[in-house]
Design a protein around this motif. Structure first.
Motif: not given
Length: 992
Positions: A477-486
């Protein structure tokens, strides 16, 4: 270390998981996932769990993210239409990957560039294959290639769509020659790692990709049919494949289904000549032991079936399920005549012309008092292997920034094989040998003698059996979270659990004599050996005359005609063996030890290796970047705990003067091992100028020992101290008057080999949209925990309850090595030429290695005079390898010529035919494969966009494979020569 009785976990109960139960489990999993539907996020056509470890999917995702800055082609729908599209997609995979990856994609659906996966892998920089049926065997050539190495290492992880894939062969990897290439959409080879990648690829990771239904816009039908022909074996064999895929919009969401089936057959012939190791005779001349001739006929049948289902109930939820099965049936038989003499008794016949240069024989007639003992055999191998993979998974998008994926995989593999040899014996008057440098030598015998069946006797039988089973259940199981800036652009984390079981039975090679010259006088009456007719039951009808028709394609002298057993005597094991040995009993002197009825080799516990392994892995990974500076990368760490349990036997000594140690009995043992590895990784990529990229990677990698290296089986020995004679009447000796030893080819307490690996590259995409690129990649691997034999004291219990120390020689983790190298590559289509359609691809790899293994007793090379050698290179490692391919693709025509070459490399130290003990001197010669290059090609004509006809060709240059032996006194000599078929396939492909 101590070994204890097994408590749990390794029984053979529940070996098979019925398909119905597994299908029900997959269906239940899909139903349980369904309520998780949410209502946001973009639609992706990438299969749910296939983002894990698939650079093709990641490349498409990153290209879509850059679409606002530059117009790019849409890779969501994988529609491969030719060489240019294949090159461009492989280029995109390399450019947008998170780490160092090279890729090959199919030129058409079901059409990798080569007719086997191993041959396709050899086109990738840093990847080499050998052309022998098994690694370390210099006596049997393989037409389609075998033994994949990445950057000189055989510890290569194999994957199917980012998940485990393996064969039941005592190892951990897939036998790539077993896999139908028609089912593949592409192959990716990882040279370094990211934290989300599954551990185990010390040399690299090979991921085999298949199509999914959502890869196509709608219905897709593709088929191919071929007729294969070998110009040496002179046989035709068919092959074919069919793919059907479609997708539909339903009230339950969008669904897609794909089925792909393939069947392929091949026949080849290989002829080989051998000049055996040189020995210094009584006159001081270095003389070869003799010479061999071999003809091998090879047939294989490879089948594959692949099913895939995708379901998208909403824009933010995907499910998939796949089933993949490959089956491989291999049958080969070999007629051979080979020396089985005492090499120290060979003489040069002074009555015949001869050439001796610097004390080393060059040409002449070799003789031996009483004739030169030789064997003629039929050796046949019949092997069946099957690997089945069931996978299911989901992807859930929570908003626009977060994805959760989960996948379950079940893999089962089996292998059953029989390798059987039945041999005659004959004492030939002489062997003529004329060495001609790199050309095949002239070899000959007295054909009148060898053509007379009265000059033969039944020599020996030898069986080798494998019966292997392996299975694995894995969940991740994997979780992938992206950020818009930075600077921090995303975080990834995951967990993976596996439960693997292996039950391997390997009987070894069981050589049993019928009649041998050394048996005369004590087991057999003196005088002539019994002829082929034994008691009216075993007779000359069981042999045939082999005339070696068209031997070596006419490029070497015909050695003459020989009698050898017919194939049914080998494949008729064990009945045929019993008939031969039992018919020989009346000819033995009673009480000699050979007059008992024949007993076949038992597939018993003594030959069984049971392993149960569980792994628990977690990882965390951070993606970073500065968009304005065109800088991106990732940093992460993976931690994995491994638990092993092996079942086997401890065999006690059988020393009459030390009954307190044991009386030869065996007892079951269990060996348990547990270790944890922490594997950091760092990757960074900087586009410092338009289309100019610099890339750096560091990671720590491991390769667990093969299951065959972890068998819990130990034989203990007790001998009287050298030079000590027990007093008369002694019944029991004290421990200080005994030497306690043991030797084993396995060690259940081995831990993984490890490597710190570094990559640095410069990549120039000078024609991004037309497949033009050039690159140079420097790499270094610092290895530790090598598997090498070493002697160490280990404590084992005696039957009197006390513990005793034995000097055990077995594989341990010892020594270090470094591998340094460079890869250089270039792809380009010459669209600037007046004649359009020409292109070229080339890559070159340079590798150097250095090892330091103290007290290594694995295979210390010794010459036939007992002298030693200096340091040798790592086995399987060529310093140089090269691929060059030229293309022409314009209008209806598609033409390709590809040349693959690798330099000399060490095959093995002391393999069969290159080891022994003579005059009480043990010898083990290093055997090298000489440089080898093969030219392949294809030409296709498209009648329209649906139908294409072509001719595919392998080994156009009729390449000759040679092996080399180096001896201190006799110098360098080519020791074997092989030729094989040039193979043709007339192929019709249709796509709708």
């Amino acid at each position: 270390m101590t070994e204890t009785t097994l408590q749990a976990g390794c029984s053979s109960a529940g070996r098979a998981l019925p398909l119905a139960r597994l299908s029900a489990a997959i269906a239940m999993g899909l139903l349980l996932y369904a309520p998780l539907v949410a209502h946001a996020g973009p639609v992706s056509s990438t299969p749910a769990a296939q983002d894990q470890g698939q650079p093709a999917a990641k490349a498409a995702k990153k290209k879509r993210a850059k679409a606002d800055a530059k117009e790019v082609k849409n890779l969501q729908a994988v529609v491969v239409t030719g060489i240019r599209a294949s090159v461009e997609q492989a280029q995109d995979v390399k450019r947008y990957a998170d780490t160092f990856v090279d890729s090959v994609s199919a030129t058409d659906i079901g059409a990798l560039p080569d007719r086997s996966v191993t041959d396709t892998l050899a086109r990738i920089p840093g990847v080499t294959i050998d052309h022998f049926l098994s690694q370390g065997d210099p006596e049997h050539f393989s037409a389609e290639g075998n033994g994949v190495q990445v950057r000189g290492l055989t510890q290569v992880r194999s994957e199917l769509n980012g998940g485990d894939s393996f064969s039941a062969n005592g190892g951990r990897a897939l036998s790539f020659q077993d896999v139908p290439p028609e089912l593949m959409s592409g192959i990716d080879v990882y040279k370094n790692q990211t934290a989300d990648m599954i551990e185990g690829g010390l040399g690299g990771t090979v991921n085999l990709r298949t199509f999914m239904p959502f890869d196509f816009q709608g219905q897709k039908i593709a088929a191919s049919v071929s007729e294969n022909y070998g110009n040496f074996v002179k046989k035709y064999k068919p092959s074919g494949s069919v793919l059907y895929s479609n997708r539909w919009h339903t009230r339950l969401g969008e669904m897609g289904f794909l089925v792909d089936v393939a069947d392929s057959q091949l026949s080849t012939r290989t002829d080989g000549l051998f000049v055996r190791p040189f020995f210094k005779n009584a006159s001081g001349t270095w003389v070869p032991r003799g010479a061999d001739w071999r003809t091998l006929l090879y047939d294989r049948k490879r089948d594959g079936t692949y099913l895939a289902f995708q379901w998208r109930p909403s824009d933010n939820l995907d499910f998939h399920a796949t089933a993949f099965q490959s089956k491989y049936h291999e049958v080969w038989n070999e007629d051979a005549i080979f020396v089985s003499n005492d090499p120290t008794q060979v003489m040069v016949d002074a009555s015949q012309p001869s050439v001796v240069n610097g004390g080393v024989f060059q040409s002449g007639r070799l003789t031996q008092s009483g004739g030169m003992p030789m064997g003629t055999d039929i050796r046949a191998s019949n092997s069946h292997s099957k690997t089945t993979d069931f996978s299911t998974g989901m992807k859930w998008r929570l908003g626009t920034s977060t994805e959760i994926t989960s996948a379950v995989q079940f893999v089962k593999a089996t292998t059953n094989s029989l390798d059987s040899t039945v041999a005659l014996g004959t004492n030939v008057p002489y062997i003529d040998v004329a060495l001609n440098g790199s050309s095949p030598p002239h070899l000959g015998v007295d054909s009148d003698f060898t053509g007379n069946p009265a000059n033969y006797y039944w020599g020996f039988t030898q069986d080798h059996q494998d019966q292997n089973y392996a299975r694995e259940l894995a969940w991740r199981a994997d979780i992938d979270h992206t950020f818009a800036d930075g600077f921090v652009q995303g975080v990834r984390a995951g967990v993976r659990l596996t439960n693997r079981y292996a039950d391997n039975i390997d009987t070894g090679y069981n050589w049993v004599p019928v009649f041998q010259t050394w048996m005369q006088g004590w087991a057999l009456p003196s005088g002539a050996l019994p002829g082929l007719d034994l008691n009216g039951t075993i007779n000359s009808s069981l042999v045939h005359l082999d005339t070696f028709k068209n031997f070596y394609k006419g490029d070497a002298g015909v050695p003459g005609a020989f009698y050898a057993p017919v194939p049914s005597t080998a494949l008729g094991y064990p009945g045929s063996y019993a008939d031969i040995h039992n018919a020989a009993i009346p000819y033995y002197i009673p009480g000699n030890g050979y007059d008992a009825p024949y007993q076949p080799t038992l597939l018993d516990a003594a030959h069984t290796n049971i392993q149960h392994e569980k792994t628990y892995a977690v990882y965390a990974m951070l993606d970073f970047g500065v968009d304005d500076a065109h800088l991106s990368g990732n940093i992460g760490v993976r931690a994995v705990k491994t638990r092993n349990a092996g079942q086997g036997f401890l065999v006690y000594p059988n020393q009459a003067l030390a009954p307190y140690l044991g009386t030869g009995q065996s007892t079951p043992i269990s060996a348990r091992n547990e270790y944890t590895d922490v594997l950091p990784s760092f990757n960074v990529k900087w586009e410092f100028a338009p289309n100019l990229l610099a890339r750096f990677a560091f990671s720590k990698a491991i390769a667990r020992p093969d299951f065959s290296q972890m068998q819990a089986y130990q034989i203990l020995n007790a001998g009287v101290v050298s030079g000590y004679t027990p007093p008369a009447g002694t019944t029991v000796l004290p421990i200080d008057k005994l030497t306690l030893t043991g030797t084993s080819t396995s060690n259940p307490y081995l831990t993984p080999m490890k490597a710190n690996q570094f990559d640095l590259s410069l990549e120039w995409y000078f024609d991004q949209d037309r497949g033009g690129m050039a690159w140079v990649n420097l790499f270094r691997k610092s290895l530790s925990n090598y598997f090498r034999n070493e002697s160490e004291f280990v404590t084992y219990p005696g039957i009197d309850g006390n513990n005793y120390q034995y000097l055990i020689t077995r594989p341990v983790n010892v020594g270090k090595a470094t591998i340094n190298g460079a890869e250089i590559g270039w792809n380009q289509f010459f669209d600037f030429l007046p004649v359009k359609g020409f292109g070229m691809s080339a890559n070159y790899t340079y590798i150097r290695s250095r090892t330091h293994v103290p007290n290594d007793t694995t295979a210390v090379p010794l010459d036939t005079d007992g002298s030693g050698y200096g340091s040798l290179p790592a086995d399987g490692l060529s310093r140089d390898s090269l691929n060059v391919a030229g293309f022409y693709e314009h209008g209806p025509w598609q033409i390709r010529l590809a040349y693959n070459w690798r330099s000399q490399y060490l095959l093995s130290i002391g393999p069969n035919g290159y080891n022994g003990t003579d005059n009480n001197i043990p010898w083990k010669l290093p055997v090298f494969a000489d440089a080898y290059g093969q030219l392949d090609g294809s030409i296709f004509y498209a009648f329209n966009r649906h139908l294409k006809l072509g001719l595919e060709m392998n080994n156009i240059n009729n390449a000759e494979q040679r092996t080399i032996m180096y001896q201190n006194g006799a110098g360098k000599h080519i020791t074997s020569w092989y030729v094989n078929d040039t193979r043709y396939a007339l192929t019709l492909r249709a796509t709708f």
